[in-house]
Design a protein around this motif. Structure first.
Motif, short mmCIF file in Angstrom:
data_model
loop_
_atom_site.label_atom_id
_atom_site.label_comp_id
_atom_site.label_asym_id
_atom_site.label_seq_id
_atom_site.Cartn_x
_atom_site.Cartn_y
_atom_site.Cartn_z
N LEU A 126 24.18 -49.24 92.37
CA LEU A 126 25.35 -49.86 91.77
C LEU A 126 25.99 -50.88 92.71
CD1 LEU A 126 27.08 -49.74 89.17
CD2 LEU A 126 28.54 -48.09 90.36
N SER A 127 26.27 -52.06 92.18
CA SER A 127 26.79 -53.17 92.99
C SER A 127 28.32 -53.16 93.00
CB SER A 127 26.31 -54.50 92.41
OG SER A 127 27.00 -55.58 93.00
N PRO A 128 28.94 -53.03 94.16
CA PRO A 128 30.40 -53.11 94.23
C PRO A 128 30.94 -54.45 93.72
CG PRO A 128 29.51 -52.23 96.28
CD PRO A 128 28.34 -52.72 95.47
N LYS A 129 30.24 -55.53 94.01
CA LYS A 129 30.68 -56.85 93.54
C LYS A 129 30.65 -56.92 92.01
CE LYS A 129 29.38 -59.52 97.64
NZ LYS A 129 28.51 -60.61 98.18
N VAL A 168 23.84 -46.78 98.31
CA VAL A 168 24.53 -47.98 97.83
C VAL A 168 25.54 -48.41 98.89
CG1 VAL A 168 24.29 -47.19 95.45
CG2 VAL A 168 26.42 -46.74 96.66
N HIS A 169 26.15 -49.57 98.69
CA HIS A 169 27.17 -50.07 99.61
C HIS A 169 28.48 -49.31 99.35
CE1 HIS A 169 24.56 -53.16 101.15
NE2 HIS A 169 24.33 -53.63 99.93
N LEU A 170 28.60 -48.15 99.99
CA LEU A 170 29.66 -47.22 99.65
C LEU A 170 31.05 -47.69 100.03
CD1 LEU A 170 27.78 -43.90 100.40
CD2 LEU A 170 28.98 -44.40 98.27
N GLU A 175 36.32 -48.80 97.97
CA GLU A 175 37.52 -49.65 98.06
C GLU A 175 37.89 -50.21 96.69
OE1 GLU A 175 38.53 -54.09 99.75
OE2 GLU A 175 37.20 -52.83 100.96
N VAL A 176 36.90 -50.74 95.98
CA VAL A 176 37.15 -51.32 94.66
C VAL A 176 37.66 -50.25 93.69
CG1 VAL A 176 36.07 -52.39 92.64
CG2 VAL A 176 35.50 -53.21 94.95
N CYS A 177 37.00 -49.11 93.67
CA CYS A 177 37.39 -48.06 92.73
C CYS A 177 38.78 -47.51 93.05
CB CYS A 177 36.34 -46.95 92.72
SG CYS A 177 34.79 -47.43 91.92
N ALA A 178 39.11 -47.43 94.33
CA ALA A 178 40.44 -46.95 94.71
C ALA A 178 41.52 -47.91 94.21
CB ALA A 178 40.53 -46.79 96.22
N GLN A 179 41.24 -49.21 94.27
CA GLN A 179 42.19 -50.21 93.79
C GLN A 179 42.47 -50.06 92.30
OE1 GLN A 179 40.33 -53.88 94.95
NE2 GLN A 179 41.01 -53.76 97.07
N GLY A 202 26.58 -38.35 99.36
CA GLY A 202 27.15 -37.22 98.63
C GLY A 202 28.48 -36.77 99.18
N SER A 203 28.80 -37.21 100.42
CA SER A 203 30.04 -36.76 101.07
C SER A 203 31.16 -37.78 100.99
CB SER A 203 29.76 -36.44 102.55
OG SER A 203 29.44 -37.62 103.28
N PHE A 204 30.92 -38.92 100.32
CA PHE A 204 31.90 -40.00 100.32
C PHE A 204 32.82 -39.96 99.10
CE2 PHE A 204 28.68 -41.45 103.21
CZ PHE A 204 29.34 -42.22 104.14
N GLY A 205 32.28 -39.66 97.96
CA GLY A 205 33.08 -39.66 96.73
C GLY A 205 33.93 -38.42 96.59
N GLN A 206 34.61 -38.32 95.46
CA GLN A 206 35.37 -37.10 95.16
C GLN A 206 34.43 -35.90 95.20
OE1 GLN A 206 36.79 -35.88 91.06
NE2 GLN A 206 38.70 -36.65 91.92
N SER A 207 33.22 -36.12 94.74
CA SER A 207 32.16 -35.11 94.86
C SER A 207 30.82 -35.83 94.83
CB SER A 207 32.25 -34.07 93.73
OG SER A 207 32.15 -34.69 92.47
#
Length: 380
Positions: A126-129, A168-170, A175-179, A202-207
């Motif tokens: 998934l592309s953050p951009k 992916v570029h986590l 950052e984008v999703c938090a905004q 697996g350790s970066f997101g909410q789960s």
């Protein structure tokens, strides 16, 4: 064609056989038989047993998260992780069309709608951009979350998938999703052991959710795990996946709709034995990946490698062919020569049940769909 014949010969030499070479098979070289026999001797073969607890502890330790929940498979894990994040019937979930169908199915199991966003060429994830561009055009922040101005639905979560174990570029995605007030659930089904900037996927997101299917780098036949740093969320996940049963000495008390998504102790025993060997598996696969890279680059064929700041597990290794015609020729020659190869998945919006889902241009996903082929990747 000569390059393809040389590739076939090289793969057969690498695996030391002229017999059929599968794409990915399990490697059982540790305590698998010992632990399985122990479950039988103790009669704890179902979902209650010491190995389930041990597996959850091992997964939390491996991913440096605070809570792990053993489940029956990765798909069920994503379904529950989305439910825990607050996804409700009629909501939307951002994800990629270039993925295995389970990612989209898990969204649909919650009666939610997948929205397909493009991937990055370098990660195939998934592309953050692209997510940022989509939200800039269609997103609307309200007091109760982010909404899609086109559909009117709430965008309740984002599910990136670490394709073939390439993270992916986590940083940018988070950052984008938090905004936009959108929780991230990592589909880490394929990326056990992969790292992004020194941390396990697996350790970066909410789960995060992992799979232990028969074709994964670590397998217990079937199985999955949800990991999270939110202990209360993890405890709720354990409760929901064990039929939402309230502890009682003898009464059957269930106070909400639960799911029988428990991992049996038999599977957990196998998983524990496999996890003990993960470091060796990862090193073995990195050696094979380096050999593949040297060979294919000498033939002018692009072998896919990890991106900067990441360490891939090289679960399924892959080459990128010049175009669809070359891809199909490569698939034909290899499979006819008893070397199993497979194209990357059909994009999700091509499937009848997801044909009407909203999507962006999918420029990169379409490019990769026509060119990426998986090659034999087993631990040797």
């Amino acid at each position: 064609m000569s390059n393809y014949q040389e590739a076939i010969s090289f793969i057969k030499e690498s695996f030391g056989t002229n017999d059929f070479i599968p794409l990915h098979v399990p490697h059982f070289g540790g305590n698998e038989k010992k632990y399985l026999a122990d479950t039988i001797d103790t009669t704890f073969v179902s979902s209650v047993g010491a190995y389930v607890d041990q597996f959850e502890a091992m997964m939390a330790s491996l991913t440096t998260t605070k809570k792990a929940v053993a489940v029956v498979n990765g798909t069920a894990g994503i379904q529950i992780a989305l439910k825990l994040s607050g996804v409700k019937s009629g909501d939307e979930v951002l994800t990629q069309a270039l993925t295995f169908v389970a990612t989209a199915n898990a969204i649909a199991y919650n009666n939610a709608h997948p929205v397909f966003i493009d991937v990055d060429l370098d990660t195939m994830g998934l592309s953050p951009k692209a997510v940022e561009a989509f939200l800039t055009e269609f997103g609307e922040l309200r007091s109760d979350g982010c909404y899609n101005k086109k559909s009117g639905r709430r965008i309740a979560a984002c599910v990136p998938m670490h394709t073939f174990g390439f993270p992916v570029h986590l940083d940018k995605l988070l950052e984008v999703c938090a905004q936009w007030n959108i929780p991230v659930i990592e589909d880490a089904a394929e990326s056990l052991g992969s790292e992004y900037k020194g941390r396990q996927t697996g350790s970066f997101g909410q789960s995060g959710v992992f799979s232990f299917n028969g074709n994964k780098i670590v397998t217990c036949g079937g199985g999955g795990a949800i990991v999270t740093n939110d202990i209360k969320l993890g405890e709720k996940g354990k409760y929901l996946t064990t039929t939402a049963k309230i502890p009682h000495p003898y009464e059957y008390v269930h106070d909400e709709l639960g799911y029988n998504y428990r991992m049996p102790n038999l599977n957990a025993a196998l998983a524990c034995a496999q996890l003990e060997q993960l470091d060796a598996f990862l090193q073995n696969k990195r050696v094979l990946a380096a050999e593949y890279k040297t060979f294919f680059e000498s033939k002018g064929i692009h072998f896919r490698t990890e991106t900067p700041d990441t360490k891939a597990n090289y679960w399924l290794m892959c080459v990128e062919l010049e175009d669809k015609k070359e891809r199909d020729l490569f698939l034909k020659y290899t499979n006819e020569s008893a070397v199993m190869t497979r194209p990357i998945w059909q994009l999700m919006f091509r499937l009848p049940m997801y044909r009407d889902c909203q999507k962006d241009s999918q420029e990169h996903a379409l490019f990769l769909e026509e060119r990426i082929v998986n090659i034999p990747s087993s631990v040797r």
